[in-house]
Design an enzyme around this catalytic site. Structure first.
Site, PDB file in Angstrom:
ATOM      1  CG  ASP A   1       8.185  18.073 -26.191  1.00 12.84           C
ATOM      2  OD1 ASP A   1       8.226  17.731 -25.000  1.00 12.84           O
ATOM      3  OD2 ASP A   1       7.715  17.348 -27.080  1.00 12.84           O
TER       4      ASP A   1
ATOM      5  CG  HIS B   1      -1.640   1.282   1.453  1.00  5.65           C
ATOM      6  ND1 HIS B   1      -2.606   1.773   0.599  1.00  5.65           N
ATOM      7  CD2 HIS B   1      -1.522   2.208   2.436  1.00  5.65           C
ATOM      8  CE1 HIS B   1      -3.056   2.931   1.061  1.00  5.65           C
ATOM      9  NE2 HIS B   1      -2.399   3.223   2.163  1.00  5.65           N
TER      10      HIS B   1
ATOM     11  CG  HIS C   1      11.853  13.986  11.815  1.00  6.49           C
ATOM     12  ND1 HIS C   1      11.663  15.214  11.255  1.00  6.49           N
ATOM     13  CD2 HIS C   1      11.346  13.095  10.936  1.00  6.49           C
ATOM     14  CE1 HIS C   1      11.081  15.072  10.084  1.00  6.49           C
ATOM     15  NE2 HIS C   1      10.871  13.791   9.869  1.00  6.49           N
ATOM     16  CG  HIS C   2      11.627   9.630   9.418  1.00  5.99           C
ATOM     17  ND1 HIS C   2      10.294   9.473   9.106  1.00  5.99           N
ATOM     18  CD2 HIS C   2      12.051  10.700   8.707  1.00  5.99           C
ATOM     19  CE1 HIS C   2       9.941  10.396   8.229  1.00  5.99           C
ATOM     20  NE2 HIS C   2      10.981  11.156   7.977  1.00  5.99           N
TER      21      HIS C   2
ATOM     22  CB  THR D   1       5.406  24.245   6.188  1.00  7.71           C
ATOM     23  OG1 THR D   1       6.643  23.572   5.961  1.00  7.71           O
ATOM     24  CG2 THR D   1       4.293  23.450   5.566  1.00  7.71           C
TER      25      THR D   1
ATOM     26  CD1 TRP E   1       7.081   3.195   4.261  1.00  9.78           C
ATOM     27  CD2 TRP E   1       8.160   4.086   2.506  1.00  9.78           C
ATOM     28  NE1 TRP E   1       7.408   4.487   4.577  1.00  9.78           N
ATOM     29  CE2 TRP E   1       8.065   5.066   3.516  1.00  9.78           C
ATOM     30  CE3 TRP E   1       8.787   4.434   1.317  1.00  9.78           C
ATOM     31  CZ2 TRP E   1       8.580   6.348   3.380  1.00  9.78           C
ATOM     32  CZ3 TRP E   1       9.298   5.720   1.185  1.00  9.78           C
ATOM     33  CH2 TRP E   1       9.198   6.659   2.198  1.00  9.78           C
TER      34      TRP E   1
ATOM     35  CG  HIS F   1      12.171  14.165   6.014  1.00 10.12           C
ATOM     36  ND1 HIS F   1      11.145  13.651   6.749  1.00 10.12           N
ATOM     37  CD2 HIS F   1      11.856  15.456   5.781  1.00 10.12           C
ATOM     38  CE1 HIS F   1      10.260  14.605   6.976  1.00 10.12           C
ATOM     39  NE2 HIS F   1      10.662  15.703   6.410  1.00 10.12           N
TER      40      HIS F   1
ATOM     41  NE  ARG G   1       2.727   3.058  11.189  1.00  8.19           N
ATOM     42  CZ  ARG G   1       3.420   3.967  10.493  1.00  8.19           C
ATOM     43  NH1 ARG G   1       4.303   4.727  11.084  1.00  8.19           N
ATOM     44  NH2 ARG G   1       3.222   4.116   9.203  1.00  8.19           N
TER      45      ARG G   1
ATOM     46  CE1 TYR H   1       8.785  19.213   3.886  1.00  8.33           C
ATOM     47  CE2 TYR H   1      10.659  17.780   4.348  1.00  8.33           C
ATOM     48  CZ  TYR H   1       9.630  18.592   4.794  1.00  8.33           C
ATOM     49  OH  TYR H   1       9.437  18.762   6.123  1.00  8.33           O
TER      50      TYR H   1
ATOM     51  CB  SER I   1      11.699   6.079 -13.979  1.00 12.47           C
ATOM     52  OG  SER I   1      10.617   6.953 -14.138  1.00 12.47           O
ATOM     53  CB  SER I   2      12.677   9.352  -9.964  1.00  9.42           C
ATOM     54  OG  SER I   2      11.530   8.652  -9.620  1.00  9.42           O
TER      55      SER I   2
ATOM     56  CE  LYS J   1       6.067  26.948  -0.335  1.00 16.65           C
ATOM     57  NZ  LYS J   1       5.973  25.994  -1.408  1.00 16.65           N
TER      58      LYS J   1
ATOM     59  CB  SER K   1       1.161  28.345  -5.453  1.00 18.49           C
ATOM     60  OG  SER K   1       1.594  27.861  -4.220  1.00 18.49           O
TER      61      SER K   1
ATOM     62  CD  GLU L   1       9.853   9.846  -2.345  1.00 17.87           C
ATOM     63  OE1 GLU L   1      10.862  10.094  -3.026  1.00 17.87           O
ATOM     64  OE2 GLU L   1       8.749   9.566  -2.836  1.00 17.87           O
TER      65      GLU L   1
END
Lengths: 613, 237
Positions: A104, A75, A302-303, A328, A139, A253, A450, A257, A169-170, A331, A268, A255
């Protein structure tokens, strides 16, 4: 050059499915990304619904513990890598060249290559469902649970190779967009005149280019351990399993963002258009986005607050994490400032955007709660964290994606999505989302852990779990309503015209759907909100040659890059090599040879076929 | 100087005036920095953490690797010369220098192959333990007749210890990059025979420039690896 390395003839003016297979048009590739990613979004949603059914009642026996582990792992992987990231890529593809006044992207064939590699990586990652052993470690795949001895099934190999291929790819796509944005802007489109969505694409692309190699190294090390018996995460040889956690979260992390910055870019764009006001505090919003991009690198531990890195590391990362809430928050205030005093037209797109602000604040606030490391020690591995990430990823990214779809659908197709059905979609999504995820805050604070496939009766968790499951099904139903709206509007939707929202940016200045070459005349930009300026000021235009890396035509007429099947062949080789790395090395070598052949043919093939001139 | 008919200088229709491809290779190399940075970080994290030998001081041979490092650095010089030749439109000189670059690159790879094989078959002299403590697996014949030392295999493979895993993965991926580079250089060499190298001369030798940037980058990475893994590495067993 009519033939490619003398083997394949180059497709000229293909039709039907062949047009999609050989396309190098950024709009078509965007559509491919969007549709593929949405299918995976449905797959990921289905996985979530099975899990919610299992958790609806105490000691439910719908799935086994092992299948449940595979479900929550897949998931997360599906939603992050195969839904949200490629949905962002769909918007990048569809919108970036249109917004900066280009015909293009910088490398059209590389763009097609990125898509095909993404598709193959997605297949590899999902292969586990076919052979009966998907990744089952979460994950994040913490060592040493991923070691061959503890996890002998092929699932982890699909994880390693699948994510590795998706990384290719990314990075290819991100490099393409960096060059496109820096190097293909219309005359007068200075950096501080770029639409905020373009800025956020740029920051996201830089994050991808720098973060992906880190996880790639982690994956390589895991692969070496599993396949060749090396010792990177082998505790018996003195390895430190925390190394994996660092490598993973140094990628993981940024990731986060990567997932949210494109969403912020979409918001925006949507809010100013429907408030009929320029974005409030444009330079500050841009700077905040850049700051988030940099600071995203300084918060990863922090993870790992409960790993035991010591009080100094925990304090430093707690402070940096709280600090990243500042840009953040800035914004959020700017978006509210944009709405403030505007003549807000509450169509579906701005509804989703406002929903984003509301839900993202909830997720942001619980995020600051985890930033306080002693408090996180209580929340770690509970449903409180699950609530948080769904408020920022569903409430944040997915709400923005829907806002973007309602906003740009008419540009892509020439038809409007139904507003009436759209309102149903929005309100049911809001209801389902909050019913599904808000109770998880309570469950988490009440100690529900969890990733457990079930829970005993009498813990006081039954009621909120049932509520959450009901919410999840409402959410699923709302998504089906959207699918209905999408297909119906595609055929019968109201004709939108070029500029249905009285837009501010250049994509609204051209026909809907845009012609293959986008701009007959490349516009000259005189200020921010270039099209608004053009409509209410004096519009100018100059002739400029078409895009494409090799297209140096002197500007008599518009020459677009020609279709090519080489991106597909090159990426097929990569996909075959991927399966080879899991099952048999000779196959991997075959795949590498195909990729090499594709690369050679590609470099010999001009971007624009001369016979089309 | 041989004058080949160069294609008309292409209009730079880019915002910055820099060719897309040149910008692409720089951005890609930025990505590669993170790749090798992570591999080197892993090496450093596990530096001195192996719980069994052999360690860097046992197997690394600074003298041999100094020679191969010199060879690789000289290949960068050849690369510069070949780029210089092609940007002047001198296809013949270009062919000579690019071939030299590829040969030196291959020589480096040969050194690496030799080095890897050598490490795996490394033998070392060990002191014979006192006769009574001698466990069964010691090569008894070696320590007979009052010998105080004996020689035994003390090889390093990727599976031996943390040093083996990190060393071979780091240098192996560098070697893979050099291999890709050599293939690229040889391709350019072959390409220079097509239409007398016109395509390479076009755009001021951009095609060669791109390969050169990659090649120099791979060299710079080796300088870091040589310093960190070899020069500093052997100071601690």
């Amino acid at each position: 050059m009519a033939t490619i390395a003398g083997v394949f003839s180059r497709p000229t003016r293909p039709t039907g499915i062949w047009a999609w297979i050989s396309t190098v048009d950024h709009k078509k590739i965007g559509a491919l990304y969007g549709v593929t990613a949405f299918v995976f979004f449905l797959v990921g949603g289905l996985e979530a619904l099975i899990m919610r059914l299992q958790l609806a009642r105490a000691e439910h026996g719908i799935v086994s513990a092992e299948v449940f582990s595979q479900l929550f792992t897949m998931h997360a992987l599906t939603m992050i890598f195969l839904a949200i990231m490629p949905l962002s890529a769909a918007f990048f593809n569809l919108v970036v060249p249109l917004m900066i006044g280009a015909r293009d992207v910088a490398f059209p064939r590389l763009n097609a290559f990125s898509y095909w590699v993404f598709l193959l990586g997605a297949f590899i990652l999902q292969t586990g469902w076919i052979v009966g052993s998907s990744p089952n470690t979460g994950w994040f795949a913490y060592a040493p649970l991923t070691a061959e001895s503890f996890n002998p099934s092929k699932g982890m190999d699909f994880y390693v190779v699948g994510l590795g291929v998706l990384g290719v790819s990314s990075v290819a796509a991100a490099l393409n967009f960096i060059i496109t944005i820096i190097n293909m802007r219309a005359p007068g489109m200075t950096l501080m005149r770029l639409p905020v969505f373009i800025w956020m694409t740029l920051v996201t692309s830089f994050l991808l280019v720098t973060a992906m190699p880190v996880i790639t190294v982690g994956l390589i090390e895991l692969y070496m351990d599993r396949t060749f018996g090396m010792n990177f995460f082998n505790v018996d040889a003195g390895a430190d399993v925390i190394l994996w956690q660092h490598l993973f979260w140094v990628f993981g992390h940024p990731e986060v963002y990567i997932l949210i910055l494109p969403a912020m870019g979409i918001i925006s764009e949507v809010l100013p258009t429907f408030s009929r006001k320029p974005l409030y505090g444009y330079p500050v919003v841009v700077l905040s986005g850049i700051t988030i991009g940099f600071m995203g690198w300084a918060v990863w531990s922090h993870h790992m607050f409960t790993v035991g890195l010591g009080p100094i590391a925990n304090s430093v990362f707690a402070i940096t994490t709280m600090f990243i809430a500042v840009p953040t928050g800035i914004k959020i205030f700017n978006w509210i400032g944009t709405l403030w005093g505007g003549s807000v037209d509450l169509k579906t797109a701005p509804l989703f955007a406002i929903g984003f602000i509301f839900l993202f604040i909830v997720g942001g606030l619980s995020g600051v709660m985890h930033a306080i490391s002693p408090s996180d020690a209580q929340q770690q591995d509970t449903y409180f964290i699950v609530a948080h990430i769904h408020y920022v990823l569903f409430g944040g990214s997915i709400m923005a994606v829907f806002a973007g779809i309602y906003y740009w659908f008419p540009k892509a197709t020439g038809r409007l999505l139904s507003e009436r059905v759209g309102k149903w979609h929005f309100w049911l999504t809001m209801l389902g989302m909050n019913l599904a995820f808000y109770p998880m805050h309570f469950l988490g604070l009440d100690g529900m852990v969890r990733r457990n496939y079930t829970y005993p009766e009498g813990m006081g968790w039954d009621f909120w779990n049932m509520v959450s499951t009901i919410g999840a099904f409402i959410l699923g139903f709302a998504t089906l309503i959207f699918v209905h709206n999408f297909f119906r509007s595609l055929r019968k939707g109201e004709i939108s015209g070029d500029d249905p929202w009285d837009g501010r940016t250049l994509e609204w200045s051209i026909p809907s759907p845009p012609p293959e070459y986008n701009f007959a005349v490349i516009p000259t930009v005189h200020g921010r909100d270039a099209f608004w300026e053009q409509k209410h000021g004096s519009g100018h235009g100059v002739h400029a040659p078409a895009g494409g890396a090799y297209d140096h035509d002197e500007g008599h007429g518009i020459h677009m890059p020609s279709p090519s099947i080489l991106p597909l062949i090159t990426s097929l080789g990569l996909g075959i090599a991927g399966y080879g790395l899991v099952y048999s090395f000779p196959v991997a070598i075959l795949g590498a040879a195909i990729t090499m052949f594709g690369t050679y043919a590609w470099s010999m093939e001009p971007a624009t076929a001369p016979d089309e001139h | 100087m041989e004058h080949t008919e160069a294609a008309p200088h292409a209009e730079h229709a880019t915002t910055t005036g820099i060719d897309h491809r040149k910008m692409l290779i720089w951005a890609f190399l930025g990505s590669e920095c993170m790749f090798f940075g992570s591999l080197i970080a892993t090496y450093l994290v596990y530096y001195g953490q192996s719980i069994s030998g052999p360690g860097p001081a046992d197997v690394l041979d600074i003298n041999t690797t100094t020679v191969s490092t010199f060879v690789l650095l000289m290949s960068s010089l050849m690369m510069v010369l070949s780029y210089s030749a092609i940007s002047k439109g001198d296809v013949k000189r270009f062919r000579v220098w690019i071939l030299c670059t590829a040969i030196l690159g291959s020589t480096f790879l040969g050194f690496q192959f030799f080095e890897f094989t050598e490490f795996a078959h490394h033998h070392q002299e060990f002191e014979c333990p006192p006769a009574l403590d001698r466990p069964a697996q010691y090569p008894d014949t070696a320590c007979m007749d009052g010998a105080t030392h004996y020689e035994a295999n003390y090889g390093l493979t990727p599976r031996t210890n943390l040093f083996g895993s990190t060393f071979f993965t780091l240098t192996g991926f560098h070697g893979a990059h050099v291999t890709v580079g050599v293939i690229w250089l040889l391709s350019l060499f072959g390409y220079s025979f097509r239409r007398r190298g016109e395509d390479l001369i076009r755009d001021g030798g951009l095609n060669v420039d791109l390969a050169a940037l990659y090649w120099h980058f791979v060299d710079i990475v080796w300088i870091v690896i040589f310093t960190v893994v070899y020069l500093i590495g052997v100071t601690v067993a």
